[in-house]
Design a protein around this motif. Structure first.
Motif, mmCIF file in Angstrom:
data_model
loop_
_atom_site.group_PDB
_atom_site.id
_atom_site.type_symbol
_atom_site.label_atom_id
_atom_site.label_comp_id
_atom_site.label_asym_id
_atom_site.label_seq_id
_atom_site.Cartn_x
_atom_site.Cartn_y
_atom_site.Cartn_z
ATOM 1 N N SER A 364 0.836 -1.216 0.000
ATOM 2 C CA SER A 364 0.000 0.000 0.000
ATOM 3 C C SER A 364 0.861 1.253 0.000
ATOM 4 O O SER A 364 0.558 2.240 -0.675
ATOM 5 N N GLN A 367 2.212 1.751 -3.479
ATOM 6 C CA GLN A 367 1.186 2.254 -4.391
ATOM 7 C C GLN A 367 0.902 3.726 -4.133
ATOM 8 O O GLN A 367 0.730 4.525 -5.065
ATOM 9 N N GLN A 371 1.301 6.858 -6.769
ATOM 10 C CA GLN A 371 0.210 7.799 -7.047
ATOM 11 C C GLN A 371 0.631 9.231 -6.751
ATOM 12 O O GLN A 371 0.302 10.151 -7.500
#
Length: 524
Positions: A364, A367, A371
């Protein structure tokens, strides 16, 4: 200085021999000690004063299950020697005779000051014997009864033993029974390796050891010699034994202690030894690392042979950086789990859940970082586009007051729009070539629709994108292509069309309202 004075000076309790060493095993892996098959322990013993070959026996030095060693003197030369003889040649099996001959051949093959030399072989009244150099001193086992050595003494002794075994390894001979009792220390403190009775010649096809048979001494026996079948026996086996002897010299005890020999073998196969520094805080870290590298379970994780070990010990003694390194984090976790099998079995599920949770959090986080990086790139692109729009708008407003007719104003607005698209193409040409090509297509469409000159930079981009492979932009085949044809060909090369957000950012109409490209006139 007697033993009592030595013990008081070291302030260490004497170590029982059965905890420091065991008899050599030659037989089934049942844990039973070798027995005297001769029955009568006095059978086959030559009396003092007997003449064996050219030697006069002066007295018995030591006796094992199958043989006896005498102190002797050469009748003509007067030099002392050690005579080794089988106790009762009729009561032992053929393998004992073969081992006896193997030891004699190995000793005759090796010529090193750190290995007890062989003088001659022969028979006396039917008893096989061989004469070896006599070492006037004590065994390392006797030396360790008074306690451990200093780190420098232990490292120096291990280096000399390693150099001697390196000589044997070069001749494809492994000892298989290196232990304190088989290392003799002369009056000058120099070690000499003896008793090659269970050695193995790697270049020979002889196989004295059968499946399920233990050969060696459990306290100093490597896993592959104690029954682990996943690795062949080689020089690294002796490296393990030297490491175990070094461990005993540093701590006063072997790496593993148990109530019975079978339990010792089980520990050798399944457990990791404690670091010698954990038993003696005065041991330098480097010497502890060298020792633990020798005692690794897998042969490929140890020193390849005794010469590598001798070289690293020499570096330590010279104060230079050693080659050995402590176990990695992965190795330490693996060793921890091996030492705590119960913990690993009971808490395995909890550990897996924790590792899974950590993996999810880590994924997570990655990611989110991706982003965030994407948003930063888009924000930078937007800021540059807004700056470009402000620059063009300022120029437009400064020139608008000079326009009089509506036709002039409309022409100026059209040119302003072309300048805006051309500037956007230049802005993203390097960072986003696919977006730049699509902006160039929009500019070309705008040029055709309003019959306005296409800027040279935009036209060059379209020409480069639509020139067939193997041709240059200046060839006739590409120059004869119309602008509409270039637009059609460039659109075919678009892989990922601009998103609605990008079209809005660059001031382009949505796809639903984009005017169609004028049809390409047929080629006559």
């Amino acid at each position: 200085m007697d033993n009592k004075t030595k013990l008081e000076s070291h302030a260490i309790e004497p170590v029982p021999d059965e905890l420091l060493d065991l008899p050599t095993f030659i037989g089934p892996a049942s844990g039973s000690r070798p027995r005297n098959v001769a029955g009568d322990e006095n059978a086959g013993i030559a009396a003092c004063g007997s003449i064996v070959g050219q030697y006069e026996l002066l007295g018995e030095i030591a006796r094992g299950a199958m043989g006896v060693v005498y102190r002797a003197r050469h009748q003509k030369l007067g030099r002392l020697a050690a005579i080794k003889m089988i106790l009762d040649p009729d009561a032992v099996g053929a393998d004992v005779h073969e081992r006896f001959e193997t030891e004699a051949k190995a000793a005759a093959t090796l010529d090193h000051p750190g290995i007890v030399a062989l003088f001659e072989t022969g028979r006396w009244n039917g008893y096989p014997y061989f004469a070896m150099a006599y070492v006037d001193g004590e065994s390392l086992l006797e030396r360790l009864r008074s306690g451990p050595m200093t780190p420098t003494q232990a490292a120096g002794m291990a280096q000399q033993v390693s150099e001697a075994m390196a000589h044997a390894h070069k001749r494809h001979i492994i000892h298989r029974d290196l232990k304190p009792a088989n290392i003799l220390i002369d009056s000058e403190g120099v070690p000499h390796i003896t008793d090659f009775g269970v050695c193995k010649d790697l270049s020979s096809s002889s196989h004295l050891t059968t499946a399920g048979e233990l050969v060696g001494t459990p306290h100093y026996m490597p896993p592959e010699q104690a029954g682990a079948c996943d690795s062949p026996l080689g020089p690294a086996a002796d490296v393990y034994s030297i490491g175990a002897v070094l461990f005993a010299m540093l701590t006063g005890r072997p790496p593993f202690l148990a109530a019975t020999p079978v339990d010792v073998v089980a520990q050798v196969l399944t457990q990791e030894p404690v670091s010698p520094k954990a038993l003696n805080a005065n041991i330098p870290v480097e010497l502890s690392v060298i020792t633990m590298k020798c005692l690794r379970k897998k042969p490929q994780q140890r020193y390849r042979d005794a010469s590598e070990l001798a070289a690293d010990l020499a570096r330590y003694l010279d104060g230079k950086p050693i080659q050995a390194r402590p176990p990695s984090l992965y190795d330490r976790v693996h060793l921890f789990l091996q030492r705590h099998v119960f913990f690993a079995s009971v808490s395995g599920t909890a550990v897996l859940v924790l590792l899974s949770l950590m993996g999810f959090v880590f994924a997570s986080l990655l990611q989110t970082r991706v982003q965030l990086a994407t948003v930063e790139v888009e924000l930078d692109q937007t800021q540059r586009q807004l700056a470009n729009e402000r620059r063009l708008t300022t120029r437009f407003l400064s020139q608008r007051s000079n326009l009089s007719a509506d036709e002039d104003r409309q022409s100026f607005i059209t040119q302003y729009e072309m300048d805006r698209l051309s500037s956007a193409v230049e802005q993203v040409a390097e960072s986003a070539p696919d977006v730049a090509l699509q902006l160039a297509i929009e500019a070309a469409k705008f040029s055709i629709e309003h019959e306005i000159q296409l800027p040279e930079t935009v036209e060059s981009l379209l020409v480069a994108a639509t020139t067939p492979d193997g041709e240059t932009a200046g060839e006739d085949s590409s120059n004869g292509m119309s602008l509409a044809e270039r637009i059609s060909l460039a659109q075919q090369r678009i892989i990922l069309p601009m998103s609605a957000e990008d079209r809005t950012l660059f001031g382009l109409p949505s796809l639903e309202t984009t005017p169609a490209v004028p049809p390409t006139p047929p080629t006559p």
